[in-house]
Motif scaffolding. Structure first.
Motif, PDB file in Angstrom:
ATOM      1  N   LEU A  91       0.807  -1.231   0.000  1.00  0.00           N
ATOM      2  CA  LEU A  91       0.000   0.000   0.000  1.00  0.00           C
ATOM      3  C   LEU A  91       0.833   1.270   0.000  1.00  0.00           C
ATOM      4  N   GLY A  92       2.136   1.138   0.056  1.00  0.00           N
ATOM      5  CA  GLY A  92       2.996   2.307  -0.091  1.00  0.00           C
ATOM      6  C   GLY A  92       3.262   3.094   1.168  1.00  0.00           C
ATOM      7  N   ASP A  93       3.023   2.545   2.344  1.00  0.00           N
ATOM      8  CA  ASP A  93       3.323   3.253   3.588  1.00  0.00           C
ATOM      9  C   ASP A  93       4.837   3.448   3.719  1.00  0.00           C
ATOM     10  N   ARG A  94       5.232   4.627   4.108  1.00  0.00           N
ATOM     11  CA  ARG A  94       6.651   4.940   4.227  1.00  0.00           C
ATOM     12  C   ARG A  94       6.908   5.771   5.480  1.00  0.00           C
ATOM     13  N   THR A  95       8.180   5.863   5.846  1.00  0.00           N
ATOM     14  CA  THR A  95       8.594   6.726   6.943  1.00  0.00           C
ATOM     15  C   THR A  95       9.179   8.008   6.352  1.00  0.00           C
ATOM     16  N   ARG A  96       9.526   8.938   7.219  1.00  0.00           N
ATOM     17  CA  ARG A  96      10.244  10.121   6.746  1.00  0.00           C
ATOM     18  C   ARG A  96      11.609   9.698   6.215  1.00  0.00           C
ATOM     19  N   GLU A  97      12.101  10.428   5.259  1.00  0.00           N
ATOM     20  CA  GLU A  97      13.353  10.085   4.595  1.00  0.00           C
ATOM     21  C   GLU A  97      14.493   9.939   5.602  1.00  0.00           C
ATOM     22  N   GLY A  98      15.101   8.745   5.604  1.00  0.00           N
ATOM     23  CA  GLY A  98      16.242   8.490   6.468  1.00  0.00           C
ATOM     24  C   GLY A  98      15.909   8.050   7.875  1.00  0.00           C
ATOM     25  N   TYR A  99      14.602   7.923   8.209  1.00  0.00           N
ATOM     26  CA  TYR A  99      14.211   7.573   9.567  1.00  0.00           C
ATOM     27  C   TYR A  99      13.564   6.185   9.660  1.00  0.00           C
ATOM     28  N   GLY A 100      13.763   5.370   8.635  1.00  0.00           N
ATOM     29  CA  GLY A 100      13.139   4.048   8.634  1.00  0.00           C
ATOM     30  C   GLY A 100      13.546   3.193   9.823  1.00  0.00           C
ATOM     31  N   TRP A 101      14.841   3.183  10.137  1.00  0.00           N
ATOM     32  CA  TRP A 101      15.322   2.352  11.248  1.00  0.00           C
ATOM     33  C   TRP A 101      14.734   2.804  12.580  1.00  0.00           C
ATOM     34  N   LEU A 102      14.541   4.125  12.733  1.00  0.00           N
ATOM     35  CA  LEU A 102      13.988   4.637  13.982  1.00  0.00           C
ATOM     36  C   LEU A 102      12.498   4.298  14.098  1.00  0.00           C
ATOM     37  N   ALA A 103      11.787   4.280  12.964  1.00  0.00           N
ATOM     38  CA  ALA A 103      10.385   3.889  12.984  1.00  0.00           C
ATOM     39  C   ALA A 103      10.231   2.416  13.350  1.00  0.00           C
ATOM     40  N   VAL A 104      11.114   1.563  12.804  1.00  0.00           N
ATOM     41  CA  VAL A 104      11.098   0.139  13.155  1.00  0.00           C
ATOM     42  C   VAL A 104      11.354  -0.035  14.649  1.00  0.00           C
ATOM     43  N   LEU A 105      12.313   0.732  15.180  1.00  0.00           N
ATOM     44  CA  LEU A 105      12.619   0.660  16.604  1.00  0.00           C
ATOM     45  C   LEU A 105      11.407   1.092  17.433  1.00  0.00           C
ATOM     46  N   GLY A 106      10.759   2.194  17.039  1.00  0.00           N
ATOM     47  CA  GLY A 106       9.587   2.663  17.774  1.00  0.00           C
ATOM     48  C   GLY A 106       8.458   1.654  17.749  1.00  0.00           C
ATOM     49  N   PHE A 107       8.229   1.023  16.590  1.00  0.00           N
ATOM     50  CA  PHE A 107       7.184   0.009  16.467  1.00  0.00           C
ATOM     51  C   PHE A 107       7.482  -1.177  17.383  1.00  0.00           C
ATOM     52  N   ALA A 108       8.740  -1.664  17.351  1.00  0.00           N
ATOM     53  CA  ALA A 108       9.120  -2.811  18.178  1.00  0.00           C
ATOM     54  C   ALA A 108       9.000  -2.479  19.662  1.00  0.00           C
ATOM     55  N   VAL A 109       9.412  -1.291  20.040  1.00  0.00           N
ATOM     56  CA  VAL A 109       9.360  -0.876  21.441  1.00  0.00           C
ATOM     57  C   VAL A 109       7.916  -0.791  21.925  1.00  0.00           C
ATOM     58  N   ALA A 110       7.034  -0.186  21.116  1.00  0.00           N
ATOM     59  CA  ALA A 110       5.630  -0.037  21.507  1.00  0.00           C
ATOM     60  C   ALA A 110       4.950  -1.393  21.661  1.00  0.00           C
ATOM     61  N   VAL A 111       5.203  -2.315  20.714  1.00  0.00           N
ATOM     62  CA  VAL A 111       4.576  -3.645  20.773  1.00  0.00           C
ATOM     63  C   VAL A 111       5.136  -4.455  21.938  1.00  0.00           C
ATOM     64  N   ALA A 112       6.456  -4.376  22.156  1.00  0.00           N
ATOM     65  CA  ALA A 112       7.064  -5.109  23.271  1.00  0.00           C
ATOM     66  C   ALA A 112       6.516  -4.617  24.611  1.00  0.00           C
ATOM     67  N   GLY A 113       6.364  -3.310  24.755  1.00  0.00           N
ATOM     68  CA  GLY A 113       5.785  -2.779  25.981  1.00  0.00           C
ATOM     69  C   GLY A 113       4.354  -3.224  26.178  1.00  0.00           C
ATOM     70  N   SER A 114       3.593  -3.286  25.082  1.00  0.00           N
ATOM     71  CA  SER A 114       2.207  -3.742  25.167  1.00  0.00           C
ATOM     72  C   SER A 114       2.131  -5.202  25.588  1.00  0.00           C
ATOM     73  N   LEU A 115       3.016  -6.044  25.053  1.00  0.00           N
ATOM     74  CA  LEU A 115       3.021  -7.459  25.422  1.00  0.00           C
ATOM     75  C   LEU A 115       3.333  -7.642  26.904  1.00  0.00           C
ATOM     76  N   THR A 116       4.172  -6.770  27.453  1.00  0.00           N
ATOM     77  CA  THR A 116       4.480  -6.841  28.882  1.00  0.00           C
ATOM     78  C   THR A 116       3.240  -6.594  29.724  1.00  0.00           C
ATOM     79  N   LEU A 117       2.289  -5.830  29.176  1.00  0.00           N
ATOM     80  CA  LEU A 117       1.068  -5.478  29.903  1.00  0.00           C
ATOM     81  C   LEU A 117      -0.098  -6.401  29.561  1.00  0.00           C
ATOM     82  N   ALA A 118       0.184  -7.541  28.924  1.00  0.00           N
ATOM     83  CA  ALA A 118      -0.894  -8.398  28.422  1.00  0.00           C
ATOM     84  C   ALA A 118      -1.785  -8.950  29.520  1.00  0.00           C
TER      85      ALA A 118
END
Length: 290
Positions: free
Chosen positions: A234-261
């Motif tokens: 579907l063409g979703d993208r991050t800001r130019e040059g910030y892809g790795w930081l978006a992946v990190l933010g996604f992983a951090v948010a999901v990992a924190g949510s799993l801790t609260l399961a």
């Protein structure tokens, strides 16, 4: 982003009411998915209130999905567990441990990273087969519920939770594919079947087996798959040059949510003073036979 976060608040508050109503509903016989359970739960005012919050959250989710990448909205929805934890600590007087308060902060940090790094939603319609694949996946969720309901307690909870998460993930992608009112579009039917199946499996999981395991499975199911679909087709993208930081933010948010399961589990309704007693960190057993 405001709509995504507001949607998360609605879903987080709704889960508290729905979980308590599902446990208070009269248990059925056997260990599988109980189709009539939702009708019994509807007799509980808490479940009705939860559905009203879900409806509001869904409208806000649609607005967010039309303007943000799916991976951002998915992470925000997973963060509803942080909302549930905070509400449980205030309303139900559930005592949060230090690691859980840390997890709430981690979820907020992950969402902040996503807000800073995410680009605009993609404008691709995806391949022609994608709506049909979504519809097949929606019916696959129903089949997964039938199969999962026959499994032993521990794998049953995980399978039902994953199935519910897949159903909600189908809804997320379908919202992006729908372009106006066209009932010949399979995306509409994928949305209806996937959403209905997800609610059915989640309601059964809230009453039967380990709700903590089911909630964790649901978080994984509704975040990772839709995020991949959004980026690849579907063409979703991050800001130019910030892809790795978006992946990190996604992983951090999901990992924190799993801790609260564990906050998918309410206090037992038949215990004296259940609403004011701390929730047990241990896993609940299966619902008692009548």
């Amino acid at each position: 982003m405001i709509c995504a976060l507001a949607s998360s608040v609605c879903f987080g508050a709704a889960s508290v009411f729905q979980a308590m109503a599902a446990r208070a509903a009269t248990p059925g016989t056997g260990g599988g998915v109980d189709v009539a359970l939702m009708w019994r739960a509807l007799r509980q005012w808490r479940y009705i209130a939860g559905l009203a919050m879900d409806g509001t959250g869904f409208v806000l989710q649609i607005v967010a999905l039309r303007t943000l990448p799916i991976y951002v909205v998915g992470a925000a929805l997973a963060a509803s567990l942080a909302v549930t934890a905070v509400i449980a600590s205030r309303v139900l007087r559930v005592r949060l441990r230090r690691v859980e308060w840390t997890a709430v902060a981690v979820v907020c940090a992950g969402l902040a990273l996503l807000a800073l790094t995410s680009g605009k939603e993609g404008h691709r319609s995806g391949p022609e087969w994608l709506p049909w694949a979504l519809l097949a996946a929606a019916f696959g969720v129903l089949l997964l519920g039938v199969v999962g309901g026959r499994l032993p307690e521990k794998p049953r909870a995980l399978v039902l939770g994953l199935g519910a998460g897949f159903g909600f993930g189908v809804v997320e992608v379908a919202v992006r594919l729908i372009d106006g009112i066209d009932f010949t579009d399979p995306s509409w039917y994928a949305l209806l079947v996937g959403g209905g199946a997800a609610f059915l499996l989640l309601t059964s999981a809230l009453q039967r087996g380990s709700v903590t395991t089911a909630t964790a499975g649901s978080v994984l199911g509704e975040t990772i798959g839709p995020a991949i679909v959004g980026v690849v087709w579907l063409g979703d993208r991050t800001r130019e040059g910030y892809g790795w930081l978006a992946v990190l933010g996604f992983a951090v948010a999901v990992a924190g949510s799993l801790t609260l399961a564990r906050f998918g589990e309410p206090p037992e309704p038949d215990d004296a003073g259940a609403a004011a007693s701390p929730a047990r960190p241990s896993e609940p057993g299966p619902a008692r036979e009548p």
